[in-house]
Design an enzyme around this catalytic site. Structure first.
Site, short mmCIF file in Angstrom:
data_model
loop_
_atom_site.label_atom_id
_atom_site.label_comp_id
_atom_site.label_asym_id
_atom_site.label_seq_id
_atom_site.Cartn_x
_atom_site.Cartn_y
_atom_site.Cartn_z
N SER A 43 0.61 -33.37 -21.92
CA SER A 43 0.91 -33.62 -20.51
C SER A 43 2.33 -34.11 -20.26
O SER A 43 2.86 -33.94 -19.18
CB SER A 43 -0.08 -34.63 -19.95
OG SER A 43 -0.04 -35.83 -20.70
N HIS A 70 -4.19 -29.32 -19.20
CA HIS A 70 -2.97 -28.66 -18.72
C HIS A 70 -2.84 -27.21 -19.21
O HIS A 70 -1.77 -26.62 -19.08
CB HIS A 70 -1.74 -29.47 -19.15
CG HIS A 70 -1.70 -30.82 -18.53
ND1 HIS A 70 -1.16 -31.06 -17.29
CD2 HIS A 70 -2.20 -32.01 -18.95
CE1 HIS A 70 -1.30 -32.35 -16.99
NE2 HIS A 70 -1.94 -32.93 -17.98
N LYS A 125 -6.04 -30.12 -12.30
CA LYS A 125 -4.79 -29.40 -12.55
C LYS A 125 -4.94 -27.94 -12.06
O LYS A 125 -4.35 -27.57 -11.08
CB LYS A 125 -4.41 -29.38 -14.03
CG LYS A 125 -4.62 -30.65 -14.85
CD LYS A 125 -4.16 -31.94 -14.31
CE LYS A 125 -4.36 -33.08 -15.30
NZ LYS A 125 -4.36 -34.38 -14.67
#
Ligand SMILES: Cc1ncc(COP(=O)(O)O)c(C=O)c1O
Length: 397
Positions: free
Chosen positions: A186, A214, A245
């Site tokens: 991240s 992610h 996300k």
């Protein structure tokens, strides 16, 4: 009488006080618009490089329609834990969808990605087991291991030699070994070398858990994350992730074999003792999975924007580390300069996130930027001018 704010806590507050005193504190700013490529912060529109809403799905018209339909049917929330009234037909449909995406048998949903990682790990290992962590894994993972009372060992970030040596050292000393990695890191935007990790795990009899926070929606031919990226269908025993996300929403999941998920359903505290995700979120996330398949242009644009963004920063002379995805750092290596840089870019129209100690060591202080598929060429060009100005003013470039 005991002090509510101890001396150690006061030391912690010293940094906040220092930043405020020097007028370079930029956390918790009030936002008054949707999370799009432009965002209104403190009443002024800025270019949005702070979010993880990579694909821009949170405001996609089809997502809004799905959420509105769910609102009419279910109202705001479902008012109970999944084990009580919190497992609607939509929750079951999302479980099934995620398990299918990852080639797994079953799935459980959590109120947040943090809870998914914390709960999944805490329920899986116990005293007598060991968890082997890449040194840069997310805090939710570290906290999950601490709660579990299993032993915790770290290896150097993405360093396969170090992992191998660690596996050799701990082998035969524990009942079970669990390797945990973030698929995409991240704060650095680099990718875990999963094929090597899987090979080493196989050779040493360890299990593998990946955090897809992610990577889902970002990497892989179909945007299905790290297993898709490496074409490694059996690359992990457990896959956890978040909807904050790829869908720009909230909520998390753990997907794996039916037997393991059945165990979590009946034994995982953050799953059982917490209210179920709102059906509004579940409807929006289901629609976001449809968009991944039906509108690949968003992923393609994210990839193209990320490349041009990283190239642009590098050509200005900034250190973007090892990023190859949509999480892009500008590594400054000085806390005060990082905060000052952020203040300057905010004033000139870019909203971004300073990451300083204790989130990273002082020498790793950075601005963390999240590229979006919906950023225009003008957004990227304009932000480069602003980064250049701040970089020159502070002697960073
Ligand atoms: C790698 C990683 N895992 C897990 C999480 C937790 O997810 P959430 O914010 O959806 O709770 C985050 C959030 O920042 C993250 O970056």
């Amino acid at each position: 009488m005991g002090k509510l704010v101890s001396d150690t806590m006061k030391q912690n507050l010293a940094l906040v006080a220092f930043l405020k005193q020097h007028d370079i504190y930029t956390y918790f700013l009030p936002v008054s618009s949707a999370c799009e490529n432009r965002i209104v912060v403190k009443g002024t529109e800025r270019i949005n490089f702070i979010s993880n809403n990579y694909l821009g799905f949170s405001t996609h018209p089809k997502v809004k329609e799905a959420v509105e339909a769910a609102l009419r049917k279910y109202g705001l929330g479902i008012g109970g834990s999944p084990i009580a009234c919190g497992s609607t037909d939509l929750h079951y449909a999302l479980n099934e969808r995620i398990a299918r995406v990852y080639g797994q048998e079953d799935c459980v949903l959590y109120a947040s990605g943090y809870q998914a990682l914390l709960g999944g790990i805490q329920a899986t290992v116990r005293r007598g087991d060991v968890v082997l962590l890449d040194s840069l894994v997310h805090r939710s993972i570290v906290d999950g291991v601490t709660l579990s009372e299993a032993d915790k060992r770290m290896w150097l970030h993405n360093d396969m030699e170090d992992l191998e040596q660690l596996l050799e050292r701990v082998k035969n000393k524990y009942e079970r070994m669990l390797i945990v990695v973030d698929s995409v890191y991240s704060m650095d935007g680099d990718i875990a070398p999963l094929p090597e990790i899987r090979r080493l795990a196989g050779e040493h009899g360890a299990l593998v858990l990946v955090d897809e926070a992610h990577s889902l929606g970002v990497i892989g031919k179909r945007g299905y994350g790290i297993l898709d990226h490496f074409d490694l269908p059996g690359g992990a025993d457990v896959i956890a992730g978040t909807f904050s996300k790829f869908a720009g929403a909230v909520g998390g999941f753990v997907t794996a074999s039916r037997e393991y998920i059945t165990f979590l359903r009946h034994n995982c505290s953050p799953f059982i003792f917490s209210a179920s995700l709102s059906p509004l979120i579940v409807a929006g996330v289901l629609q976001s999975f449809d968009l991944l398949d039906e509108e690949p242009q968003w992923r393609e644009r994210l990839l193209a924007n990320s490349r041009s963004f990283i190239d642009g920063l590098k050509s200005l002379g900034f250190d973007t580390g090892t990023s190859v995805t949509a999480c892009v750092p500008i590594i400054i290596r000085d806390t005060q300069k990082t905060m000052a840089f952020n203040k300057i870019i905010l004033e000139h129209g870019v909203f971004a996130s300073p990451v300083v100690h204790p989130a990273v060591p002082h020498t790793e202080s950075r601005i963390r930027l999240g590229v979006m598929a919906t950023h225009t060429a003008e957004d990227i060009e304009r932000s480069m001018e602003i980064f250049k100005k701040a970089g020159k003013e502070l002697g960073i470039i």
